[in-house]
Design a protein around this motif. Structure first.
Motif, PDB file in Angstrom:
ATOM      1  N   PRO A 126      -3.713   2.827   3.420  1.00  0.00           N
ATOM      2  CA  PRO A 126      -5.164   2.621   3.409  1.00  0.00           C
ATOM      3  C   PRO A 126      -5.629   1.941   4.695  1.00  0.00           C
ATOM      4  CG  PRO A 126      -4.083   0.917   2.133  1.00  0.00           C
ATOM      5  CD  PRO A 126      -2.999   1.870   2.565  1.00  0.00           C
ATOM      6  N   PRO A 127      -6.939   1.766   4.873  1.00  0.00           N
ATOM      7  CA  PRO A 127      -7.417   0.987   6.011  1.00  0.00           C
ATOM      8  C   PRO A 127      -6.779  -0.402   6.015  1.00  0.00           C
ATOM      9  CG  PRO A 127      -9.237   2.090   4.913  1.00  0.00           C
ATOM     10  CD  PRO A 127      -8.029   2.312   4.052  1.00  0.00           C
ATOM     11  N   ALA A 128      -6.674  -0.994   7.174  1.00  0.00           N
ATOM     12  CA  ALA A 128      -6.063  -2.319   7.371  1.00  0.00           C
ATOM     13  C   ALA A 128      -4.554  -2.252   7.440  1.00  0.00           C
ATOM     14  CB  ALA A 128      -6.489  -3.315   6.289  1.00  0.00           C
ATOM     15  N   VAL A 129      -3.984  -1.055   7.374  1.00  0.00           N
ATOM     16  CA  VAL A 129      -2.534  -0.891   7.507  1.00  0.00           C
ATOM     17  C   VAL A 129      -2.277   0.104   8.633  1.00  0.00           C
ATOM     18  CG1 VAL A 129      -0.388  -0.146   6.423  1.00  0.00           C
ATOM     19  CG2 VAL A 129      -2.100  -1.373   5.077  1.00  0.00           C
ATOM     20  N   GLY A 130      -1.415  -0.262   9.564  1.00  0.00           N
ATOM     21  CA  GLY A 130      -1.069   0.651  10.648  1.00  0.00           C
ATOM     22  C   GLY A 130      -1.588   0.182  11.996  1.00  0.00           C
ATOM     23  N   ASP A 131      -0.754   0.330  12.997  1.00  0.00           N
ATOM     24  CA  ASP A 131      -1.109  -0.032  14.364  1.00  0.00           C
ATOM     25  C   ASP A 131      -1.817   1.155  15.031  1.00  0.00           C
ATOM     26  OD1 ASP A 131      -1.303  -0.831  16.971  1.00  0.00           O
ATOM     27  OD2 ASP A 131       0.807  -1.350  17.219  1.00  0.00           O
ATOM     28  N   PRO A 132      -3.040   0.957  15.560  1.00  0.00           N
ATOM     29  CA  PRO A 132      -3.741   2.077  16.213  1.00  0.00           C
ATOM     30  C   PRO A 132      -2.944   2.714  17.349  1.00  0.00           C
ATOM     31  CG  PRO A 132      -5.225   0.218  15.873  1.00  0.00           C
ATOM     32  CD  PRO A 132      -3.853  -0.267  15.526  1.00  0.00           C
ATOM     33  N   PRO A 154      12.853   9.805  11.460  1.00  0.00           N
ATOM     34  CA  PRO A 154      12.931   8.343  11.515  1.00  0.00           C
ATOM     35  C   PRO A 154      12.065   7.673  10.455  1.00  0.00           C
ATOM     36  CG  PRO A 154      11.557   9.168  13.291  1.00  0.00           C
ATOM     37  CD  PRO A 154      12.190  10.373  12.645  1.00  0.00           C
ATOM     38  N   ALA A 155      12.313   6.393  10.241  1.00  0.00           N
ATOM     39  CA  ALA A 155      11.549   5.622   9.265  1.00  0.00           C
ATOM     40  C   ALA A 155      10.108   5.442   9.752  1.00  0.00           C
ATOM     41  CB  ALA A 155      12.202   4.270   9.045  1.00  0.00           C
ATOM     42  N   PRO A 156       9.190   5.151   8.850  1.00  0.00           N
ATOM     43  CA  PRO A 156       7.804   4.901   9.271  1.00  0.00           C
ATOM     44  C   PRO A 156       7.750   3.772  10.296  1.00  0.00           C
ATOM     45  CG  PRO A 156       7.927   5.134   6.888  1.00  0.00           C
ATOM     46  CD  PRO A 156       9.342   5.105   7.383  1.00  0.00           C
ATOM     47  N   PRO A 157       6.958   3.935  11.349  1.00  0.00           N
ATOM     48  CA  PRO A 157       6.969   2.953  12.437  1.00  0.00           C
ATOM     49  C   PRO A 157       6.215   1.663  12.144  1.00  0.00           C
ATOM     50  CG  PRO A 157       5.395   4.687  12.909  1.00  0.00           C
ATOM     51  CD  PRO A 157       6.095   5.092  11.646  1.00  0.00           C
ATOM     52  N   ASP A 158       5.316   1.677  11.170  1.00  0.00           N
ATOM     53  CA  ASP A 158       4.462   0.512  10.927  1.00  0.00           C
ATOM     54  C   ASP A 158       4.949  -0.307   9.736  1.00  0.00           C
ATOM     55  OD1 ASP A 158       2.769   1.157  13.020  1.00  0.00           O
ATOM     56  OD2 ASP A 158       1.528   2.452  11.765  1.00  0.00           O
ATOM     57  N   THR A 159       4.751  -1.611   9.815  1.00  0.00           N
ATOM     58  CA  THR A 159       5.071  -2.510   8.711  1.00  0.00           C
ATOM     59  C   THR A 159       3.810  -2.784   7.896  1.00  0.00           C
ATOM     60  OG1 THR A 159       4.675  -4.437  10.118  1.00  0.00           O
ATOM     61  CG2 THR A 159       6.938  -3.613   9.985  1.00  0.00           C
ATOM     62  N   ILE A 160       3.998  -3.197   6.656  1.00  0.00           N
ATOM     63  CA  ILE A 160       2.871  -3.508   5.783  1.00  0.00           C
ATOM     64  C   ILE A 160       2.475  -4.963   5.988  1.00  0.00           C
ATOM     65  CG2 ILE A 160       2.023  -3.498   3.418  1.00  0.00           C
ATOM     66  CD1 ILE A 160       2.783  -0.748   4.556  1.00  0.00           C
ATOM     67  N   PRO A 161       1.218  -5.241   6.340  1.00  0.00           N
ATOM     68  CA  PRO A 161       0.792  -6.636   6.527  1.00  0.00           C
ATOM     69  C   PRO A 161       0.962  -7.456   5.261  1.00  0.00           C
ATOM     70  CG  PRO A 161      -0.841  -5.099   7.404  1.00  0.00           C
ATOM     71  CD  PRO A 161       0.141  -4.287   6.622  1.00  0.00           C
ATOM     72  N   ALA A 162       1.215  -8.724   5.449  1.00  0.00           N
ATOM     73  CA  ALA A 162       1.451  -9.611   4.307  1.00  0.00           C
ATOM     74  C   ALA A 162       0.212  -9.789   3.445  1.00  0.00           C
ATOM     75  CB  ALA A 162       1.956 -10.967   4.805  1.00  0.00           C
ATOM     76  N   ASP A 163      -0.978  -9.642   4.038  1.00  0.00           N
ATOM     77  CA  ASP A 163      -2.204  -9.852   3.266  1.00  0.00           C
ATOM     78  C   ASP A 163      -2.665  -8.604   2.514  1.00  0.00           C
ATOM     79  OD1 ASP A 163      -2.896  -8.389   5.478  1.00  0.00           O
ATOM     80  OD2 ASP A 163      -4.673  -9.569   5.993  1.00  0.00           O
ATOM     81  N   MET A 164      -1.912  -7.516   2.628  1.00  0.00           N
ATOM     82  CA  MET A 164      -2.284  -6.304   1.894  1.00  0.00           C
ATOM     83  C   MET A 164      -1.637  -6.330   0.504  1.00  0.00           C
ATOM     84  SD  MET A 164      -3.729  -3.420   1.374  1.00  0.00           S
ATOM     85  CE  MET A 164      -4.547  -3.298   2.971  1.00  0.00           C
ATOM     86  N   PRO A 165      -2.436  -6.400  -0.560  1.00  0.00           N
ATOM     87  CA  PRO A 165      -1.861  -6.414  -1.915  1.00  0.00           C
ATOM     88  C   PRO A 165      -1.068  -5.143  -2.206  1.00  0.00           C
ATOM     89  CG  PRO A 165      -4.172  -7.074  -1.935  1.00  0.00           C
ATOM     90  CD  PRO A 165      -3.894  -6.544  -0.562  1.00  0.00           C
ATOM     91  N   VAL A 166       0.087  -5.313  -2.816  1.00  0.00           N
ATOM     92  CA  VAL A 166       0.941  -4.165  -3.126  1.00  0.00           C
ATOM     93  C   VAL A 166       0.234  -3.201  -4.079  1.00  0.00           C
ATOM     94  CG1 VAL A 166       3.137  -3.463  -4.147  1.00  0.00           C
ATOM     95  CG2 VAL A 166       3.024  -5.519  -2.727  1.00  0.00           C
TER      96      VAL A 166
END
Length: 250
Positions: A128-134, A193-205
């Motif tokens: 969703p929005p707020a996840v992923g490096d532009p 390869p694995a997904p390049p972006d990590t999930i931010p800590a403030d994003m609820p699972v």
């Protein structure tokens, strides 16, 4: 004859529009919920980031206008996919001639869903929005399209293998094709390869997975729904055409 390409294309466009409208409805009623929750997370970061942009920029296009535009875009995509689907159906008529038009359409819709939606979702589930490096957008897009291309190759290969094994009994043929598909899918999942972006800590699972599952449901509505609607449109018409041909010959 109802089986001409023009007739199939028109029904594909109609089926795509209907399936696209159904998918847009899922987007509005289901997918929009986690999107708004994710946008709230993104907005909560702004004070900590120094309020990098003004509210005027945020309101340049309202969320309501974005939703309406997104729904219209889904319908347009559905129409385009419906035309491609009708073309694929016309080409596949030389395979699986023992199946009814509806079952062939449904199988094609399910296969396309598996290739262009389910397989990429397993390897690179949507965020969703707020996840992923532009800065990784192009890289992520290339990876996603690569998995989609691999999925389409798998579908084509499975159809080719099933046709080549027509002399075998149905259980043996189905088992052989399924094993080949499972092996090919495993290779794709391991090779990319694995997904390049990590999930931010403030994003609820819960928000993350609600978005991912609702996005998958939206794609299933489009592709499987297209197979169902197209099959319903073409099957009765095809049977009437065959009945008329039989009557003419008699």
């Amino acid at each position: 004859m109802i089986t001409t390409y023009r007739s199939l294309a028109l029904r594909g466009i109609a089926a795509g529009g209907i399936a696209g409208a159904a998918s847009a409805l899922v987007q509005l009623l289901v997918t929009e919920i986690p999107i708004r929750a994710a946008l709230a997370v993104e907005e909560a970061r702004e004070p900590a980031a120094g309020e990098g942009h003004s509210h005027g920029e945020e309101e340049l296009v309202s969320r309501g206008a974005q939703v309406v535009g997104g729904m219209l875009g889904v319908i347009i995509v559905g129409i385009a996919v419906g035309l491609v689907f009708a073309t694929a159906y016309a080409l596949s008529k030389r395979w699986f001639t023992d199946r009814t038009p509806f079952s062939r359409s449904l199988a094609l819709g399910a296969a396309v869903f598996g290739a262009v939606a389910l397989l990429p979702w397993i390897k690179y589930p949507g965020n969703p929005p707020a996840v992923g490096d532009p800065e990784t957008v192009n890289y992520r897009t290339a990876l996603y399209l690569g998995v989609v291309a691999a999925g389409l190759v798998i579908v084509w290969g499975a159809s080719w293998l099933a046709e080549r094994l027509r002399t075998l009994t149905q259980p043996v043929r189905v088992t052989a094709v399924l094993l080949a598909v499972v092996a090919a899918v495993a290779v794709v999942l391991l090779a990319f390869p694995a997904p390049p972006d990590t999930i931010p800590a403030d994003m609820p699972v819960t928000v993350l997975w609600q978005f991912r599952l609702s996005s998958l449901a939206q794609l299933a509505t489009l592709h499987v729904g297209l197979g169902v609607v197209f099959g319903l449109l073409i099957d009765p018409a095809t049977r009437r055409s065959k009945a008329a041909q039989t009557a003419a010959v008699a």
